[in-house]
Scaffold this active site. Sequence first.
Site, PDB file in Angstrom:
ATOM      1  N   HIS A  97      28.808  40.722  36.147  1.00 54.75           N
ATOM      2  CA  HIS A  97      28.191  39.649  36.633  1.00 54.75           C
ATOM      3  C   HIS A  97      26.282  39.729  36.678  1.00 54.75           C
ATOM      4  O   HIS A  97      25.892  39.265  35.890  1.00 54.75           O
ATOM      5  CB  HIS A  97      28.046  39.108  38.025  1.00 54.75           C
ATOM      6  CG  HIS A  97      29.528  38.287  38.384  1.00 54.75           C
ATOM      7  ND1 HIS A  97      30.142  37.331  38.754  1.00 54.75           N
ATOM      8  CD2 HIS A  97      30.686  38.623  37.595  1.00 54.75           C
ATOM      9  CE1 HIS A  97      30.887  36.995  39.086  1.00 54.75           C
ATOM     10  NE2 HIS A  97      32.028  37.780  38.112  1.00 54.75           N
ATOM     11  N   HIS A 265      40.876  41.638  34.064  1.00 53.87           N
ATOM     12  CA  HIS A 265      41.616  40.655  34.884  1.00 53.87           C
ATOM     13  C   HIS A 265      43.034  42.048  34.804  1.00 53.87           C
ATOM     14  O   HIS A 265      43.444  41.609  35.911  1.00 53.87           O
ATOM     15  CB  HIS A 265      41.720  39.602  34.927  1.00 53.87           C
ATOM     16  CG  HIS A 265      40.859  38.998  34.949  1.00 53.87           C
ATOM     17  ND1 HIS A 265      41.068  37.647  35.161  1.00 53.87           N
ATOM     18  CD2 HIS A 265      39.627  38.631  35.429  1.00 53.87           C
ATOM     19  CE1 HIS A 265      39.817  36.808  34.921  1.00 53.87           C
ATOM     20  NE2 HIS A 265      39.159  37.919  35.307  1.00 53.87           N
TER      21      HIS A 265
END
Length: 719
Positions: A97, A265
């Site tokens: 992020h 993920h």
Amino acid sequence: MDGSKTGGGCPFHHGGNTGNDKPVTKWWPNALNLDILHQKGVRTNPMDADFDYRDAVSKLDFDAVKADVTALMTDSQDWWPADWGHYGGLMVRLAWHSAGSYRLADGRGGGGAGNIRFAPLNSWPDNASLDKARRLLWPVKKKYGNALSWADLILLSGTIAYESMGLDTFGFGFGREDIWGPETDVYWGSEKEWLAPSENRYENLDDPSTLENPLAAVHMGLIYVNPEGVNGQPDPMKTAAQVRETFARMAMDDEETAALTCGGHTVGKAHGNGPGDNIGAEPEGASVHAQGLGWANPVQKGKASDAFTSGIEGAWTSDPTTFDMGFFDLLFGYEWELKKSPAGAWQWEPVDMPDDKKPRNASDASLPQNPIMTDADMAMKVDLAYNAICQRFMDDPAYFKDTFARAWFKLTHRDMGPKACYIGPDVPAEDLIWQDPIPAGSASFDVETAKSAIAASGLSNAEMIATAWDSARTFRQSDKRGGANGARVRLAPQKDWEGNEPARLAKVLNVLEPIAGEAGASVADVIVLAGNVGLEQAIGGGTTVPFTPGRGDATDAHTDADSFDVLEPFADGFRNWQKQAYAVSAEEMMLDRAQLLGLTAQEMTVLVGGLRVLDVNHGGSQHGVFTDNPGKLSTDFFANLTDMAYSWHPVNDGESYEIRDRKTGAVKWTATSADLVFGSNSILRAYAEVYAQDDNGDKFIRDFVKTWVKVMNADRFDL
């Protein structure tokens, strides 16, 4: 411009960087906000004036740092317990992020300066509880102090996290210097509420290419796309289109996008095990006793499984602390159905998965829990192109892991610039095309002989100065791309850009290239040297403009031409040109360019005033050439702009202006708003008045030369 690459309509956002809600613009919305040119001033930096971070980090004990960060991964803290006893997923998300706010269009965002420590990023909904990850890293930062920036540590933590979970990473480069306040030049969107409907950002929500330039994220407060679907409505095919556009704006192709989505993920989990109604305010909105921590969770009570971030709940794989092929095994091995998380968020869950195949509860390994997929994960299955890529990955796990490692390296290093900016023992030897590689140049040629040849070439001062400027002005301090080094101005696509006046550029290059060959110099060096020669002749009096050789010449093979499209100038206030009329004012576009070049307001002022009287406007335009001696470097631009013997009048519906003699009414000069702003804006006028004074002629010459050299050397990371 091609809206499919950089968004529909104007390439600049009106007021995005220059019209923020500051004290001046709040009362006078049309005022030019110069704050973006002052954000990195020394007054904000607490370090000593002679502190050099690159020197400090080069002496860092890299092995010790990596060992400490590795140990941290499994040192679960009671105050913020790790999922399954491993902080890997959290640190990956922190690094992701931080880096993921980068966008290709203007090179802004990204993790290269530690901006995630400050508002608004530190309080974005998508960054919930990443404040905890930074606090977990604080003991490491404290231990190594000035030699380890937050920017480096944050991105290192994600890379070490992957290594600790079994991935052979591609490498890591240190060298990111921290900023000490938010990057006010970055436009994140015009919305006044978090996660506002996507329609605010698109001309047509069904056409992702119409996302407002230069944005990449689909909502205010998100890094990428909405994990629940377009505007929170699940539809993996529609989400796939948004994923493709968003990642393309971050410089990722389909294969890199699929690798990052699936590899990202493969570890960790999403958190939403309960309603979010009682979650406290974000860090910037929290009370003083929270000490910079936000999103207080009264129900967590020391259990990792009760953490709340996105509202989606669950892991993507059966073994979320190991980097393996588990994501593919589950995504393609089961049918999936829509469900609601305990927090009420849409997520996809498998149909009829046996308990022994499920991941365990993050706090209690005896409890099986359904894995989940987001709408973006499902897009990898339903989109034909992404599906085909995933099939290749499943057929060759080693290829997937290598592709992901390279994509992760690109994600975390894209805004660092060329490899010359990387420091440390883990910098990959391989040159990557997205690093804009440049072969080494020669610093040993006879500069004076080359200058003599240039002076005798028959090129005009204006031709040489304009060519050097056009070569150098592409530099962006945001991601350290562009600039004169490499001489890419002679390659596609730059040689054909309208702003570079292709006919004039070709003429100059045809003269300079043989001179470079005879001298044993790079064309890049000779282009800059020719600009200096033109400037020296325009100043006269034996003035010497400093020059440092050593630039190299890039080739087409070193150049990803498509990725250079975003560097094309659609306006250049320094040469008083814009490609067409835009809703954004000429002076706002000039301010944006000045900030990308790393200029202060004073440096922007001195450059514009000098370039005007040097008569190097695009196409020979006479707008702003406030002098009776064009071609001579003088203070005439400022002296005449501030002379009350003249008056200023809009013509052509305000597209240009006439400067008239007050007594006779005769038109003396013409101008654009990019000229007159130096008399109308109170700050810029203060600078203009300095150079208009009778005693500052010599100062102006010194300041212009110093700033000119700064621009010419902006991309010399070897100096």
